[in-house]
Each structure stands twice: as C-alpha cells, then as structure tokens.
Scaffold this motif. Structure first.
Motif, PDB file in Angstrom:
ATOM      1  N   ASP A   1      -1.247  15.505  18.677  1.00 30.92           N
ATOM      2  CA  ASP A   1      -0.346  15.438  17.516  1.00 30.92           C
ATOM      3  C   ASP A   1      -1.077  14.617  16.450  1.00 30.92           C
ATOM      4  OD1 ASP A   1       1.648  15.336  15.673  1.00 30.92           O
ATOM      5  OD2 ASP A   1       3.105  14.306  16.944  1.00 30.92           O
ATOM      6  N   ILE A   2      -1.731  15.325  15.521  1.00 32.14           N
ATOM      7  CA  ILE A   2      -2.540  14.674  14.489  1.00 32.14           C
ATOM      8  C   ILE A   2      -1.924  14.984  13.135  1.00 32.14           C
ATOM      9  CG2 ILE A   2      -4.843  14.454  13.497  1.00 32.14           C
ATOM     10  CD1 ILE A   2      -5.931  15.621  16.136  1.00 32.14           C
ATOM     11  N   SER A   3      -1.677  13.975  12.352  1.00 30.17           N
ATOM     12  CA  SER A   3      -1.050  14.207  11.048  1.00 30.17           C
ATOM     13  C   SER A   3      -1.756  13.394   9.971  1.00 30.17           C
ATOM     14  CB  SER A   3       0.436  13.845  11.079  1.00 30.17           C
ATOM     15  OG  SER A   3       0.610  12.454  11.271  1.00 30.17           O
ATOM     16  N   LEU A   4      -1.775  13.968   8.782  1.00 29.01           N
ATOM     17  CA  LEU A   4      -2.299  13.315   7.583  1.00 29.01           C
ATOM     18  C   LEU A   4      -1.260  13.525   6.493  1.00 29.01           C
ATOM     19  CD1 LEU A   4      -4.626  11.925   6.031  1.00 29.01           C
ATOM     20  CD2 LEU A   4      -5.478  14.211   5.484  1.00 29.01           C
ATOM     21  N   GLU A   5      -0.554  12.474   6.139  1.00 29.62           N
ATOM     22  CA  GLU A   5       0.486  12.547   5.111  1.00 29.62           C
ATOM     23  C   GLU A   5      -0.013  11.818   3.872  1.00 29.62           C
ATOM     24  OE1 GLU A   5       4.237  11.258   6.609  1.00 29.62           O
ATOM     25  OE2 GLU A   5       4.184  12.608   8.329  1.00 29.62           O
ATOM     26  N   VAL A   6      -0.034  12.532   2.755  1.00 29.17           N
ATOM     27  CA  VAL A   6      -0.604  12.001   1.515  1.00 29.17           C
ATOM     28  C   VAL A   6       0.517  11.836   0.487  1.00 29.17           C
ATOM     29  CG1 VAL A   6      -2.375  12.315  -0.248  1.00 29.17           C
ATOM     30  CG2 VAL A   6      -2.754  13.189   2.066  1.00 29.17           C
ATOM     31  N   TYR A   7       0.595  10.652  -0.107  1.00 26.57           N
ATOM     32  CA  TYR A   7       1.696  10.319  -1.006  1.00 26.57           C
ATOM     33  C   TYR A   7       1.163   9.849  -2.356  1.00 26.57           C
ATOM     34  CZ  TYR A   7       4.498  10.285   3.265  1.00 26.57           C
ATOM     35  OH  TYR A   7       5.113  10.638   4.442  1.00 26.57           O
TER      36      TYR A   7
ATOM     37  N   LYS B   1      -3.463   4.634  10.676  1.00 22.36           N
ATOM     38  CA  LYS B   1      -3.985   3.820   9.594  1.00 22.36           C
ATOM     39  C   LYS B   1      -3.473   4.328   8.248  1.00 22.36           C
ATOM     40  CE  LYS B   1      -6.646   0.770  11.624  1.00 22.36           C
ATOM     41  NZ  LYS B   1      -6.490  -0.694  11.428  1.00 22.36           N
ATOM     42  N   ILE B   2      -3.337   3.404   7.288  1.00 22.57           N
ATOM     43  CA  ILE B   2      -3.016   3.733   5.898  1.00 22.57           C
ATOM     44  C   ILE B   2      -4.237   3.411   5.042  1.00 22.57           C
ATOM     45  CG2 ILE B   2      -1.630   3.093   3.884  1.00 22.57           C
ATOM     46  CD1 ILE B   2       0.721   2.653   5.725  1.00 22.57           C
ATOM     47  N   VAL B   3      -4.634   4.352   4.187  1.00 18.79           N
ATOM     48  CA  VAL B   3      -5.767   4.153   3.288  1.00 18.79           C
ATOM     49  C   VAL B   3      -5.309   4.455   1.860  1.00 18.79           C
ATOM     50  CG1 VAL B   3      -8.076   4.937   2.644  1.00 18.79           C
ATOM     51  CG2 VAL B   3      -7.480   4.698   5.057  1.00 18.79           C
ATOM     52  N   VAL B   4      -5.535   3.516   0.945  1.00 21.23           N
ATOM     53  CA  VAL B   4      -5.147   3.680  -0.459  1.00 21.23           C
ATOM     54  C   VAL B   4      -6.156   4.584  -1.162  1.00 21.23           C
ATOM     55  CG1 VAL B   4      -4.741   2.481  -2.652  1.00 21.23           C
ATOM     56  CG2 VAL B   4      -3.991   1.456  -0.488  1.00 21.23           C
ATOM     57  N   LEU B   5      -5.654   5.470  -2.034  1.00 21.89           N
ATOM     58  CA  LEU B   5      -6.487   6.449  -2.718  1.00 21.89           C
ATOM     59  C   LEU B   5      -6.592   6.152  -4.209  1.00 21.89           C
ATOM     60  CD1 LEU B   5      -5.019   9.704  -1.109  1.00 21.89           C
ATOM     61  CD2 LEU B   5      -7.099   8.494  -0.431  1.00 21.89           C
ATOM     62  N   GLU B   6      -7.732   6.511  -4.773  1.00 20.40           N
ATOM     63  CA  GLU B   6      -7.901   6.439  -6.224  1.00 20.40           C
ATOM     64  C   GLU B   6      -7.117   7.548  -6.902  1.00 20.40           C
ATOM     65  OE1 GLU B   6      -8.818   4.980  -9.672  1.00 20.40           O
ATOM     66  OE2 GLU B   6      -9.921   4.095  -8.006  1.00 20.40           O
ATOM     67  N   GLN B   7      -7.145   8.743  -6.307  1.00 25.40           N
ATOM     68  CA  GLN B   7      -6.419   9.888  -6.848  1.00 25.40           C
ATOM     69  C   GLN B   7      -6.198  10.917  -5.758  1.00 25.40           C
ATOM     70  OE1 GLN B   7      -8.912  11.525  -9.904  1.00 25.40           O
ATOM     71  NE2 GLN B   7     -10.498  12.177  -8.484  1.00 25.40           N
ATOM     72  N   MET B   8      -5.273  11.827  -5.992  1.00 28.51           N
ATOM     73  CA  MET B   8      -5.003  12.914  -5.068  1.00 28.51           C
ATOM     74  C   MET B   8      -4.402  14.067  -5.842  1.00 28.51           C
ATOM     75  SD  MET B   8      -1.432  12.671  -4.946  1.00 28.51           S
ATOM     76  CE  MET B   8      -0.868  13.324  -3.398  1.00 28.51           C
ATOM     77  N   ASN B   9      -4.471  15.269  -5.260  1.00 31.01           N
ATOM     78  CA  ASN B   9      -3.912  16.469  -5.880  1.00 31.01           C
ATOM     79  C   ASN B   9      -3.126  17.215  -4.828  1.00 31.01           C
ATOM     80  OD1 ASN B   9      -3.845  19.423  -6.599  1.00 31.01           O
ATOM     81  ND2 ASN B   9      -4.765  18.646  -8.482  1.00 31.01           N
TER      82      ASN B   9
ATOM     83  N   ASP C   1       0.822  -1.209   0.000  1.00 29.51           N
ATOM     84  CA  ASP C   1       0.000   0.000   0.000  1.00 29.51           C
ATOM     85  C   ASP C   1       0.856   1.259   0.000  1.00 29.51           C
ATOM     86  OD1 ASP C   1      -2.160  -1.659   0.065  1.00 29.51           O
ATOM     87  OD2 ASP C   1      -2.695  -1.265   2.158  1.00 29.51           O
ATOM     88  N   GLU C   2       2.021   1.189   0.643  1.00 32.22           N
ATOM     89  CA  GLU C   2       2.900   2.361   0.740  1.00 32.22           C
ATOM     90  C   GLU C   2       3.452   2.789  -0.615  1.00 32.22           C
ATOM     91  OE1 GLU C   2       3.016  -0.297   2.561  1.00 32.22           O
ATOM     92  OE2 GLU C   2       3.094   0.224   4.707  1.00 32.22           O
ATOM     93  N   LEU C   3       3.375   1.902  -1.627  1.00 30.40           N
ATOM     94  CA  LEU C   3       3.871   2.233  -2.965  1.00 30.40           C
ATOM     95  C   LEU C   3       2.775   2.824  -3.845  1.00 30.40           C
ATOM     96  CD1 LEU C   3       6.064  -0.930  -3.665  1.00 30.40           C
ATOM     97  CD2 LEU C   3       6.771   1.264  -2.689  1.00 30.40           C
ATOM     98  N   ARG C   4       1.545   2.808  -3.387  1.00 28.13           N
ATOM     99  CA  ARG C   4       0.402   3.325  -4.142  1.00 28.13           C
ATOM    100  C   ARG C   4       0.072   4.735  -3.668  1.00 28.13           C
ATOM    101  NH1 ARG C   4      -2.247  -1.438  -6.049  1.00 28.13           N
ATOM    102  NH2 ARG C   4      -1.436  -3.318  -5.038  1.00 28.13           N
ATOM    103  N   PRO C   5      -0.815   5.439  -4.394  1.00 23.26           N
ATOM    104  CA  PRO C   5      -1.332   6.694  -3.834  1.00 23.26           C
ATOM    105  C   PRO C   5      -2.068   6.363  -2.535  1.00 23.26           C
ATOM    106  CG  PRO C   5      -1.904   6.491  -6.166  1.00 23.26           C
ATOM    107  CD  PRO C   5      -1.367   5.156  -5.734  1.00 23.26           C
ATOM    108  N   HIS C   6      -1.713   7.020  -1.453  1.00 17.37           N
ATOM    109  CA  HIS C   6      -2.319   6.670  -0.172  1.00 17.37           C
ATOM    110  C   HIS C   6      -2.155   7.808   0.825  1.00 17.37           C
ATOM    111  CE1 HIS C   6       1.926   5.839   0.732  1.00 17.37           C
ATOM    112  NE2 HIS C   6       1.609   5.961   2.010  1.00 17.37           N
ATOM    113  N   TYR C   7      -2.911   7.718   1.892  1.00 16.72           N
ATOM    114  CA  TYR C   7      -2.646   8.624   3.014  1.00 16.72           C
ATOM    115  C   TYR C   7      -2.346   7.826   4.274  1.00 16.72           C
ATOM    116  CZ  TYR C   7      -7.570   8.272   4.790  1.00 16.72           C
ATOM    117  OH  TYR C   7      -8.776   7.845   5.276  1.00 16.72           O
ATOM    118  N   GLU C   8      -1.521   8.427   5.125  1.00 18.72           N
ATOM    119  CA  GLU C   8      -1.205   7.874   6.435  1.00 18.72           C
ATOM    120  C   GLU C   8      -1.769   8.833   7.482  1.00 18.72           C
ATOM    121  OE1 GLU C   8       2.977   7.135   6.736  1.00 18.72           O
ATOM    122  OE2 GLU C   8       3.064   6.049   4.819  1.00 18.72           O
TER     123      GLU C   8
END
Length: 261
Positions: free
Chosen positions: A218-224, A149-157, A33-40
């Motif tokens: 400490d709340i973070s949303l990292e999108v890759y 949690k890690i969630v895979v995304l269809e797309q991101m900008n 999942d870490e290699l796909r578009p995703h957020y942590e």
C-alpha cells in the motif's frame, strides 16, 4: 491638546499594525509543513511479519520523482530582511536558530538512510529504471514495513503532474494507459490516470510459506497545494499503488493518479 492626542493615537495605531504585521509574517514563515505545498509519501507492506528467511532481504518500491526521475525541488532556506531580523531579535526576542530562517529537508534527506522497526533501513538506490527506494534487513524473522514522510515543495502542478515535472510514484514502466473524467462534489472535477510502475523483492522471499501469506503493498503519494493561498483547497492529487503479490523478483504493477481541481 487634541492634535497631540490624535498624533499619539496614530503613532500607537502604527506601532500596533506594524507589530501585527510582523507577527503575521512570522506565523506564516513558521507555519506547519502541512499548510505549505508538500507531498506525503507513505509505504506500508503487510504480510511479512513473522516470516523466516535467510540472508539479506531487499524490497524496492517506487519513489517520489518526476517522470524523468528527478526529485522535486524543495524551498531553499531564506534569511529574513534586516528590519525583520532587528524586530525578531530585539523586540520579540526570537531564538537565533529561528531568526536564521526555516530549513526544509529535501527528498534525499527525508527518505535516505532511515531506520525502521524490524531493523529495516532505507536507501535511495539506482536501478536500470532509475532511482527507487530500497528497504533492507539482515534479520532472519521479518517484520512488516511502515514508513511515512512529508516533504515541502517549491511548486507542483495537479492538472497534469506527469508532464509538468511534479512528483509521482516513479518509475513509469509504460505510458498513460487510461484517462477518465467525472464530476464530483458539486463543481470539483476529478481525473484518474493509470500507468505501470515497478516493485521488486529479493529471491529469499520466495518460499511456499511466504507465498501463501500474500504480501500487500500500500504505497501512496498525496500532493497538496498551499492551503493558505486563495483556492488552497484545490489542486490536490493522489498517486496510489495498492496491490497484493505472491511472488518475488521484479514486478510491474498498476498505479493510479487522481487529481482534484
């Protein structure tokens, strides 16, 4: 004789290339999942541990969603082609559960109704501001909260995540209050956006002993982006809310989004 050898080598080469292609496609389909578009998405709340309270304790925090409060789209499960299914089943003897295609949990499945240390449970709740993530416990002695949690995304900008339907720490309590740009790491550029969001703590977290502890959020949303694509190292953005609070109730706090491109 030479023609036979040539034909044999060509057929062998074709078989090897076909096999390598299927293997490569299989590896790509089942990559991490870490290699796909995703957020942590990570929530850490410190300063609660050992605190004695009475009744039910509830803490609400921002949740990954678009600025309209819509959860990001997760890729649907796709069945492999007939040819690929035959190869996986009869040549590579792939287990049936993998032949069906990979399945990705969406935001609701990943965040809702989870159990944490300290008998905290999570739930996605509707508030007057929109959906938020609630942590709830009936314990009389609280424990710190750590959830990721890690969630895979269809797309991101990444260039304009707020206005381009990409996940951010929702809700937004105000419009963007400041935007700054600077250049970092040679040609990479970063942009920082600041806005207000909400957190909320139930009134039983209100004694002098608790207030003196200072509760740290400490709340973070990292999108890759997809790192297997060209320029996969670009397109990241990081959304953070990092505050110390000394009161209960509904609170407005600043969150930042830093994009890299």
């Amino acid at each position: 004789m030479k023609k036979i050898i040539t034909y044999f080598l060509l057929i062998l080469l074709l078989i090897v290339l076909s096999g390598l292609y299927v293997v490569e496609m299989n590896l790509r389909d089942w990559r991490a999942d870490e290699l796909r578009p995703h957020y942590e998405y990570t929530v850490k709340i410190d300063g609660l541990s050992g605190t004695e309270v009475s009744g039910t304790t509830k803490i609400l925090v921002p949740i990954p969603a678009t600025k309209e409060g819509v959860f990001a789209i997760t890729p649907s499960q796709e069945k492999p082609s007939f040819f690929k299914s035959l190869l996986q089943e009869y040549v590579f003897h792939t287990p049936e559960k993998y032949i069906r295609g990979i399945y990705f949990e969406n935001t609701t499945e990943s965040l809702d109704n989870k159990s944490l240390n300290g008998n905290w449970t999570t739930s996605i709740v509707s508030t007057k501001h929109g959906p938020m993530l609630e942590f709830r416990t009936n314990e009389s002695v609280l424990a710190d909260i750590s959830f990721s949690k890690i969630v895979v995304l269809e797309q991101m900008n990444n260039e304009d995540p707020i206005n381009e339907s990409s996940p951010i720490l929702y809700p937004i309590a105000s419009e963007v209050s400041s935007v700054g740009e600077d250049y970092q790491y040679f040609r990479s550029m970063s942009r920082v956006i600041t806005y207000e969001t909400y957190i909320e703590m139930s009134d039983n977290i209100n004694s002098k002993d608790i207030i003196n502890k200072d509760i740290k959020f400490d709340i973070s949303l990292e999108v890759y982006p997809d790192v297997t694509e060209r320029d996969g190292d670009k397109g990241t953005y990081k959304n953070k809310l990092d505050v110390v609070v000394a009161e209960s109730g509904e609170l407005k706090k600043n969150a930042t989004i830093e994009t890299y491109f």
